[in-house]
Design a protein around this motif. Structure first.
Motif, mmCIF file in Angstrom:
data_model
loop_
_atom_site.group_PDB
_atom_site.id
_atom_site.type_symbol
_atom_site.label_atom_id
_atom_site.label_comp_id
_atom_site.label_asym_id
_atom_site.label_seq_id
_atom_site.Cartn_x
_atom_site.Cartn_y
_atom_site.Cartn_z
ATOM 1 N N HIS A 31 0.867 -1.183 0.000
ATOM 2 C CA HIS A 31 0.000 0.000 0.000
ATOM 3 C C HIS A 31 0.902 1.230 0.000
ATOM 4 O O HIS A 31 1.711 1.406 0.910
ATOM 5 C CB HIS A 31 -0.902 -0.014 1.240
ATOM 6 N N VAL A 32 0.762 2.081 -1.027
ATOM 7 C CA VAL A 32 1.606 3.267 -1.148
ATOM 8 C C VAL A 32 0.733 4.502 -1.314
ATOM 9 O O VAL A 32 -0.043 4.604 -2.263
ATOM 10 C CB VAL A 32 2.568 3.160 -2.348
ATOM 11 N N ASP A 33 0.862 5.434 -0.361
ATOM 12 C CA ASP A 33 0.195 6.731 -0.447
ATOM 13 C C ASP A 33 1.297 7.770 -0.607
ATOM 14 O O ASP A 33 1.994 8.107 0.352
ATOM 15 C CB ASP A 33 -0.630 6.984 0.816
ATOM 16 N N ARG A 34 1.480 8.250 -1.835
ATOM 17 C CA ARG A 34 2.608 9.110 -2.148
ATOM 18 C C ARG A 34 2.496 10.478 -1.473
ATOM 19 O O ARG A 34 1.415 11.031 -1.306
ATOM 20 C CB ARG A 34 2.718 9.319 -3.655
ATOM 21 N N SER A 35 3.670 11.025 -1.127
ATOM 22 C CA SER A 35 3.761 12.392 -0.646
ATOM 23 C C SER A 35 4.150 13.277 -1.818
ATOM 24 O O SER A 35 4.895 12.870 -2.715
ATOM 25 C CB SER A 35 4.817 12.504 0.458
ATOM 26 N N ILE A 36 3.655 14.501 -1.847
ATOM 27 C CA ILE A 36 3.912 15.387 -2.971
ATOM 28 C C ILE A 36 5.387 15.744 -3.102
ATOM 29 O O ILE A 36 5.873 16.098 -4.175
ATOM 30 C CB ILE A 36 3.062 16.675 -2.838
ATOM 31 N N ASP A 37 6.146 15.616 -2.019
ATOM 32 C CA ASP A 37 7.576 15.955 -2.046
ATOM 33 C C ASP A 37 8.426 14.767 -1.587
ATOM 34 O O ASP A 37 9.379 14.919 -0.839
ATOM 35 C CB ASP A 37 7.857 17.179 -1.164
ATOM 36 N N ASP A 38 8.097 13.563 -2.071
ATOM 37 C CA ASP A 38 8.786 12.366 -1.586
ATOM 38 C C ASP A 38 10.138 12.128 -2.245
ATOM 39 O O ASP A 38 10.844 11.177 -1.911
ATOM 40 C CB ASP A 38 7.900 11.124 -1.747
ATOM 41 N N ASN A 39 10.520 12.973 -3.224
ATOM 42 C CA ASN A 39 11.834 12.893 -3.875
ATOM 43 C C ASN A 39 11.976 11.699 -4.815
ATOM 44 O O ASN A 39 13.079 11.295 -5.150
ATOM 45 C CB ASN A 39 12.966 12.868 -2.824
ATOM 46 N N VAL A 40 10.860 11.134 -5.249
ATOM 47 C CA VAL A 40 10.894 9.988 -6.168
ATOM 48 C C VAL A 40 10.260 10.402 -7.496
ATOM 49 O O VAL A 40 9.160 10.935 -7.528
ATOM 50 C CB VAL A 40 10.145 8.779 -5.588
ATOM 51 N N THR A 41 10.973 10.153 -8.575
ATOM 52 C CA THR A 41 10.454 10.447 -9.912
ATOM 53 C C THR A 41 9.788 9.222 -10.521
ATOM 54 O O THR A 41 8.658 9.283 -10.997
ATOM 55 C CB THR A 41 11.589 10.930 -10.838
ATOM 56 N N VAL A 42 10.491 8.090 -10.490
ATOM 57 C CA VAL A 42 9.942 6.838 -11.008
ATOM 58 C C VAL A 42 9.821 5.855 -9.846
ATOM 59 O O VAL A 42 10.825 5.343 -9.352
ATOM 60 C CB VAL A 42 10.826 6.249 -12.118
ATOM 61 N N PHE A 43 8.600 5.621 -9.405
ATOM 62 C CA PHE A 43 8.353 4.682 -8.301
ATOM 63 C C PHE A 43 8.186 3.298 -8.919
ATOM 64 O O PHE A 43 7.159 2.984 -9.517
ATOM 65 C CB PHE A 43 7.102 5.081 -7.528
ATOM 66 N N THR A 44 9.225 2.481 -8.792
ATOM 67 C CA THR A 44 9.235 1.167 -9.437
ATOM 68 C C THR A 44 8.853 0.070 -8.451
ATOM 69 O O THR A 44 9.498 -0.088 -7.416
ATOM 70 C CB THR A 44 10.622 0.863 -10.029
ATOM 71 N N VAL A 45 7.804 -0.658 -8.794
ATOM 72 C CA VAL A 45 7.369 -1.804 -7.986
ATOM 73 C C VAL A 45 7.755 -3.062 -8.751
ATOM 74 O O VAL A 45 7.013 -3.543 -9.608
ATOM 75 C CB VAL A 45 5.856 -1.753 -7.726
ATOM 76 N N ARG A 46 8.932 -3.574 -8.441
ATOM 77 C CA ARG A 46 9.427 -4.801 -9.081
ATOM 78 C C ARG A 46 9.491 -5.891 -8.019
ATOM 79 O O ARG A 46 10.502 -6.111 -7.368
ATOM 80 C CB ARG A 46 10.788 -4.560 -9.726
ATOM 81 N N VAL A 47 8.370 -6.544 -7.805
ATOM 82 C CA VAL A 47 8.238 -7.542 -6.744
ATOM 83 C C VAL A 47 7.532 -8.775 -7.322
ATOM 84 O O VAL A 47 6.308 -8.780 -7.478
ATOM 85 C CB VAL A 47 7.437 -6.995 -5.549
#
Length: 422
Positions: free
Chosen positions: A187-203
């Motif tokens: 479960h991922v609830d992103r923050s507007i300033d989380d410093n991530v450009t490409v959130f990769t879910v490789r699982v």
């Protein structure tokens, strides 16, 4: 109380586990001699500093003491709900080390962000309790950015990341998830300033994925999914780009709410889905050609995004086994849009209307010309329809509602079709 005291110890511990916080559990020690030391064996510890009559110092002392005295060999759940009284969370590292040998199964750390002057950094010692963790929930924290710190969650199956910041950017996310070899629920609830450009879910082991608030695609932010074992996928309230790197042959349930038209390619990866819910801005050119939902039986479509009617006809055309159709409005209104030419859309009757569709549920029905045409079309061609439920908006007058009833009834083809107006 004497009758309860005579219950077996395992039942008493079960009862104590239902109390809201550890403070409440410890308070039971004054009830009788039987209860004096029971709290030390309760397998669930919940520390919440929101009590009005407690200071930061007294709260920290209580946690320190109770953890030292606690003797349960296995902790089913350890939870910290911290606000302004302990927002620096420096002590969490110490507390984590204190219970490192307790085989903690669930760890929850929730910080009240509105009361924090600075983000709370996840202590390195958190990873010392990770060996037996099955569930980890983190809220409003900063992921430690230290490549020398070992990250390993060999037993973790459920992970919730709510408003987490990643100083190491994309690599921090990759490093965390790659060290969860048996993860099944993310479960991922992103923050507007989380410093991530490409959130990769490789699982490879992941079965459930929920993501909220992928950011604006103008900044290049995106979600990349490489999880071939997924069974449930939810992408909610997103304006970013979603890219799927692998097929999902086991997908059962999917729900999408996003604006970026390029993300339509995701539909080609979920064709085995059985339950599908869409709230999407539609583009004819973006809809994948040759996309056949050969197992889809339940379809929900939101009418608050542009060109919803075009999307409806595309999915009906590509779903030969559809049994249930629900049309709703997530935001309570229908998008302003140029009406399509209905004669072009209805020239070919989808197979599912003729052979499988059994129920139609339409909420916030207004009786517009476009809506009437759709209802008429479904009623006229729905040979297997058993029940049609139409719920009008409160603003629709009684006279207009009567007209809607007469219109729908006049097109009923099967005597087994039940028409319900709410």
């Amino acid at each position: 109380m004497d009758r309860i005291s005579h219950l077996p110890e395992h039942l008493l511990l079960k009862i104590l586990s239902f109390l809201p916080t550890t403070k409440d559990v410890v308070a039971t020690m004054v009830l009788s001699k039987r209860w004096q030391f029971l709290w030390m064996l309760v397998p669930r510890l919940v520390y919440d500093d929101s009590h009005r009559n407690i200071t930061k110092e007294s709260f920290s002392r209580f946690v320190d003491r109770s953890l030292l005295l606690h003797e349960a060999p296995v902790l089913d759940s350890l939870q910290f709900r911290l606000g302004w009284k302990s927002s620096d969370v420096d002590n969490i590292g110490v507390w984590a080390r204190t219970v490192a040998r307790r085989h903690v199964r669930e760890l929850v750390i929730e910080i009240d962000r509105s009361s924090c002057t600075a983000p709370s950094i996840i202590p390195k010692s958190l990873y010392t309790v990770s060996g037996m963790l099955v569930t980890l929930r983190l809220n409003n924290m900063v992921l430690v950015n230290d490549v020398s710190s070992p990250v390993s969650f060999p037993s973790l199956k459920k992970l919730s990341l709510d408003n987490i910041m990643y100083p190491g950017g994309d690599e921090s996310v990759n490093r965390l998830l790659s060290n969860c070899p048996v993860l099944e629920d993310l479960h991922v609830d992103r923050s507007i300033d989380d410093n991530v450009t490409v959130f990769t879910v490789r699982v490879p082991s992941l079965k459930i994925l929920y993501t909220l608030d992928i950011k604006d695609s103008y900044g290049g932010e995106m979600l990349v999914i490489d999880a071939p074992s997924l069974e449930t996928l939810t992408i909610d309230d997103s304006s970013g780009v979603c890219v799927v790197k692998s097929e999902m042959p086991n997908i059962v349930t999917a729900e999408f709410d996003f604006y970026d038209s390029h993300s339509w390619k995701i539909l080609s990866s979920i064709t085995p889905v059985k339950d599908l819910c869409l709230c999407l801005s539609f583009s004819k050119r973006a809809y994948p050609s040759g996309c056949v939902f050969h197992r889809l039986v339940n379809f929900k479509l939101c009418r608050c995004k542009a060109l919803w009617l075009n999307l409806l006809m595309c999915v009906l055309r590509d779903s030969t086994k559809l049994r249930s159709l629900q049309l709703y409005q997530k935001n309570g209104y229908q998008a302003d849009q140029p009406n399509p030419i209905w004669s072009e859309l209805s020239c070919l009757v989808p197979e599912c209307l003729l052979t499988s569709l059994e129920t139609l549920e339409w909420t916030n029905y207004e009786g517009t010309k476009e809506e009437k045409e759709v209802v008429e079309f479904i009623l006229r061609n729905g040979r297997c329809l058993k029940k049609v439920t139409i719920s009008s908006k409160p603003t629709v007058s009684g006279k207009k509602l009567e007209m809607i009833k007469e219109l729908a009834l006049s097109f009923r083809r099967s005597p087994i079709c039940q028409l319900v107006f709410d």
